[in-house]
Design a protein around this motif. Sequence first.
Motif, short mmCIF file in Angstrom:
data_model
loop_
_atom_site.label_atom_id
_atom_site.label_comp_id
_atom_site.label_asym_id
_atom_site.label_seq_id
_atom_site.Cartn_x
_atom_site.Cartn_y
_atom_site.Cartn_z
N TYR A 92 15.18 -44.72 1.83
CA TYR A 92 16.36 -46.17 1.69
C TYR A 92 17.98 -46.27 1.75
O TYR A 92 17.65 -45.86 0.21
CB TYR A 92 15.75 -47.73 1.47
CG TYR A 92 14.66 -47.75 2.78
CD1 TYR A 92 14.64 -48.28 3.47
CD2 TYR A 92 13.63 -46.89 2.55
CE1 TYR A 92 13.72 -48.32 4.45
CE2 TYR A 92 12.18 -46.69 3.13
CZ TYR A 92 12.80 -47.70 4.58
OH TYR A 92 11.52 -47.87 4.99
N THR A 134 19.16 -54.76 6.99
CA THR A 134 18.85 -56.02 6.58
C THR A 134 20.21 -56.55 5.81
O THR A 134 20.63 -55.68 4.26
CB THR A 134 17.32 -56.43 5.52
OG1 THR A 134 16.96 -55.77 6.89
CG2 THR A 134 17.47 -57.45 5.13
N THR A 162 12.42 -60.66 8.27
CA THR A 162 13.50 -59.33 7.53
C THR A 162 14.64 -58.99 7.50
O THR A 162 15.50 -58.43 7.05
CB THR A 162 12.51 -57.88 8.09
OG1 THR A 162 13.43 -57.35 9.48
CG2 THR A 162 11.20 -57.89 8.22
N TYR A 167 15.34 -55.07 9.47
CA TYR A 167 14.19 -54.70 9.02
C TYR A 167 13.46 -54.85 10.17
O TYR A 167 12.84 -55.95 10.56
CB TYR A 167 13.19 -54.46 8.01
CG TYR A 167 12.63 -53.26 8.23
CD1 TYR A 167 12.86 -51.95 6.92
CD2 TYR A 167 10.74 -53.72 8.52
CE1 TYR A 167 12.19 -51.05 7.43
CE2 TYR A 167 10.68 -52.84 7.83
CZ TYR A 167 10.15 -51.67 7.91
OH TYR A 167 9.73 -50.29 7.29
N SER A 174 18.86 -49.75 4.71
CA SER A 174 18.51 -49.50 5.64
C SER A 174 18.02 -48.44 5.66
O SER A 174 18.54 -46.73 4.45
CB SER A 174 19.92 -49.42 6.77
OG SER A 174 20.61 -47.91 5.90
N CYS A 208 8.60 -54.81 2.86
CA CYS A 208 8.75 -53.06 3.94
C CYS A 208 8.32 -52.13 3.59
O CYS A 208 8.67 -51.48 2.55
CB CYS A 208 9.88 -52.80 4.16
SG CYS A 208 11.21 -55.35 4.90
#
Length: 313
Positions: A305, A272, A47, A50, A263, A64
């Motif tokens: 996100y 990430t 990932t 994450y 994020s 994810c």
Amino acid sequence: MPDLILHHYPMSPFSEKVRAVLGFKKLAWQSVLIPTVMPKPDLLTLTGGYRKTPVLQIGADIYCDTALICDVLEHIQPSPTLYPAGQKGLARTLAQWADSTLFWAAMGYNLQKPGMAELFAGLPIDAIKAFAADRSAMAQGLNRPRPLDAMGAYKSYLRRMADMLDGQDFLLGEAPCIADFAAYHPLWFTRTQVPGMAGILQATPEVLGWLDRMAALGHGQMSRMTAAEAIAVCADAPAATGVTDDYFQDDHGIALGSLVSVSAESFGAEPTVGELVAATRTRFTLRRRDARAGVVQVHFPRVGYALKQELAT
């Protein structure tokens, strides 16, 4: 049918959401068990940062967040559908409420001292402290209900669910949809992981019957895989192929090919970092390179996100 690899652990409620969807769709999948707390070096190899559970891997594509994972499974196996015609918006909105508001009320109730004692019975005190510290770090800045407030809210939400189930088998009709799976997993945790706390469910027999129907869906056909094997699958994949929608929705003024981070906006906000290779109507995709996993594409939903441009080093 692509090989589905789920990185999860048994008591994870959000993992149970995906396992139940795999059962509903009668899919075969491979199980990679991951640690319940950090460090998670093998998962982060895939990932890039994450750390939440679960993560779905298909070759060198890493998905994810369960909202996106469920969309991917729907694309792979459209029938039976998670998103009934005429109710797609309602089902998604109800699922988002269940994955957030209902979840935090349920877990605020579940993880009171008696629930924690039951969940970690027989484990050393250091393991309990490590779990508590790990989840506290993930929840920094998150406004969670206190236990007694959570209990009151949980009771109210169970009554509302019972009202929705009056005269029908599932929340929006006679077949389960994404809203059922999102509402199921926090109640599954109450019933199966902290059964000493499950008395709260007894006041809503309609919900108990629904829980039985959801559990009967099973988990599909599971086989075991090690983390090392999963990383090898990623490294050996000919190319990451998960992006099929070339539509570019630019809401940030960030060009494709830029170095960015993604994020979560709340719980578990570890970023990430990678090259932005797609920004569609529903998701962001980052390409990154790892010494063990090779070239990896990591996919995130837009909702929930945050995308940020990073300075190249």
